[in-house]
Design a protein around this motif. Sequence first.
Motif, short mmCIF file in Angstrom:
data_model
loop_
_atom_site.label_atom_id
_atom_site.label_comp_id
_atom_site.label_asym_id
_atom_site.label_seq_id
_atom_site.Cartn_x
_atom_site.Cartn_y
_atom_site.Cartn_z
N MET A 1 43.30 44.77 45.89
CA MET A 1 44.00 43.67 45.03
C MET A 1 43.93 43.60 43.58
O MET A 1 42.67 43.96 43.08
CB MET A 1 43.57 42.40 45.42
CG MET A 1 44.25 41.24 44.92
SD MET A 1 43.58 39.70 45.27
CE MET A 1 44.11 39.52 47.00
N ASN A 2 44.96 43.97 42.51
CA ASN A 2 44.59 44.08 41.17
C ASN A 2 45.31 42.88 40.58
O ASN A 2 46.61 43.01 40.04
CB ASN A 2 45.35 45.52 40.87
CG ASN A 2 44.84 45.75 39.38
OD1 ASN A 2 44.32 45.03 38.67
ND2 ASN A 2 45.07 47.02 39.06
N LYS A 3 44.64 41.79 40.54
CA LYS A 3 45.21 40.53 39.82
C LYS A 3 43.92 39.68 39.50
O LYS A 3 43.21 39.78 40.15
CB LYS A 3 46.35 39.87 40.47
CG LYS A 3 45.89 39.21 41.72
CD LYS A 3 47.28 38.11 42.15
CE LYS A 3 46.68 37.44 43.38
NZ LYS A 3 48.04 36.71 43.79
N THR A 22 35.95 44.31 40.08
CA THR A 22 34.62 43.53 40.65
C THR A 22 33.95 44.28 41.99
O THR A 22 34.75 44.62 42.90
CB THR A 22 35.08 42.17 40.90
OG1 THR A 22 35.77 41.66 39.90
CG2 THR A 22 33.98 41.46 41.61
N ALA A 23 32.60 44.25 41.82
CA ALA A 23 32.10 44.75 43.04
C ALA A 23 31.46 43.65 43.73
O ALA A 23 30.68 42.68 43.07
CB ALA A 23 30.97 45.93 42.71
N LEU A 24 31.31 43.57 45.17
CA LEU A 24 30.43 42.75 45.85
C LEU A 24 29.16 43.41 45.97
O LEU A 24 28.96 44.63 46.61
CB LEU A 24 31.12 42.37 47.21
CG LEU A 24 30.49 41.52 48.07
CD1 LEU A 24 30.47 40.06 47.43
CD2 LEU A 24 31.22 41.44 49.34
N ASP A 62 33.87 40.80 54.99
CA ASP A 62 35.10 40.90 55.65
C ASP A 62 36.22 40.54 54.70
O ASP A 62 37.05 41.37 54.67
CB ASP A 62 35.15 40.04 56.99
CG ASP A 62 34.26 40.50 58.05
OD1 ASP A 62 33.69 41.88 58.01
OD2 ASP A 62 34.16 39.90 59.13
N ALA A 63 35.91 39.50 54.07
CA ALA A 63 37.08 39.23 53.16
C ALA A 63 37.39 40.07 51.96
O ALA A 63 38.48 40.41 51.56
CB ALA A 63 36.71 37.71 52.46
N TRP A 64 36.04 40.51 51.59
CA TRP A 64 36.05 41.52 50.53
C TRP A 64 36.96 42.73 50.78
O TRP A 64 37.40 43.43 50.04
CB TRP A 64 34.72 41.54 49.81
CG TRP A 64 34.79 42.45 48.41
CD1 TRP A 64 34.14 43.38 48.09
CD2 TRP A 64 35.22 41.61 47.07
NE1 TRP A 64 34.28 43.59 46.66
CE2 TRP A 64 35.07 42.62 46.41
CE3 TRP A 64 35.85 40.40 47.07
CZ2 TRP A 64 35.42 42.22 44.72
CZ3 TRP A 64 36.17 40.34 45.57
CH2 TRP A 64 35.93 41.15 44.74
N THR A 70 35.35 46.87 45.77
CA THR A 70 34.20 47.88 45.98
C THR A 70 32.93 47.20 46.52
O THR A 70 32.73 46.07 46.09
CB THR A 70 33.84 48.18 44.48
OG1 THR A 70 34.89 48.96 43.97
CG2 THR A 70 32.56 49.05 44.53
N VAL A 71 32.08 47.63 47.23
CA VAL A 71 30.92 46.97 48.12
C VAL A 71 29.65 48.04 47.52
O VAL A 71 29.77 49.39 47.79
CB VAL A 71 30.93 47.01 49.37
CG1 VAL A 71 29.62 46.22 49.95
CG2 VAL A 71 32.25 46.21 49.84
N LEU A 72 28.61 47.17 47.21
CA LEU A 72 27.56 48.13 46.90
C LEU A 72 26.45 47.26 47.56
O LEU A 72 26.01 46.08 47.34
CB LEU A 72 27.01 48.00 45.40
CG LEU A 72 25.88 48.35 45.10
CD1 LEU A 72 25.22 49.67 45.15
CD2 LEU A 72 25.69 47.85 43.46
N HIS A 73 25.61 48.15 48.45
CA HIS A 73 24.34 47.71 49.29
C HIS A 73 23.49 48.29 48.64
O HIS A 73 23.19 49.38 48.21
CB HIS A 73 24.60 48.14 50.77
CG HIS A 73 25.69 47.85 51.49
ND1 HIS A 73 25.78 46.47 52.42
CD2 HIS A 73 26.99 48.40 51.32
CE1 HIS A 73 27.17 46.59 52.86
NE2 HIS A 73 27.93 47.61 52.48
#
Length: 225
Positions: A1-3, A22-24, A62-64, A70-73
Amino acid sequence: MNKQLTVPTAQPFAYSFNPAHTALVVIDMQRDFVEPGGFGASLGNDVTRLQAIIPAVRAMLDAWRAVGGTVLHTREAHAPDLSDCPPAKRLRGKPSMRIGDAGPMGRILIAGEPGAEIVPELAPLPGELVVDKPGKGMFYGTPVDALLRERGITHLLFMGVTTEVCVQTSMREANDRGYECLIVEDGTESYFPSYKVATLSMLTAQGAIVGWSATTAEIQQALQG
Ligand code: C5J
């Protein structure tokens, strides 16, 4: 999603972000901190407090993932030879329970040991960033800054444990590096309830001196438009 999206009810004022930039960030949701019978529990901490956030973290993940973010653990984990664990860190705490010692789930906070793994409910998916960090903050001794910048990331949403140690340190380090940061209130927890309350308050004080806070529901509402 790009907005561009906005969380109007974020604290201390509205937070705007574009999921494409944005990263989660999920900090240290490792078995040794969260599960009964792990390192955290063996130190006398009530890990049920930390376990209780797993559903909220999973729902946010899940939503992200659904919007392709992007997800970073991160994992607090050291090399088996402890070359990245200075005595100033290793010699603190209980003498019988030091980093590298044999713990209930293998060697304590050593990369590759069962206790250092992320809890199965929040296991990283292929393609997500997973970084072992030797410090409390996620930038010290890691490639995190380069990984985020090469993906065009400017905003970070923080979840994980513990609020006042690794989450707070990482968010402060990120703020100093120019990232616009938000901590997810119900996606983070501490062994000490008053520390969580104080941390959320400190981070958002003085006009978002370190950043913003909001709940998973508020962020998910923004994602759903
Ligand atoms: C983290 C710690 N992850 N409390 N570590 O917060 O030592």
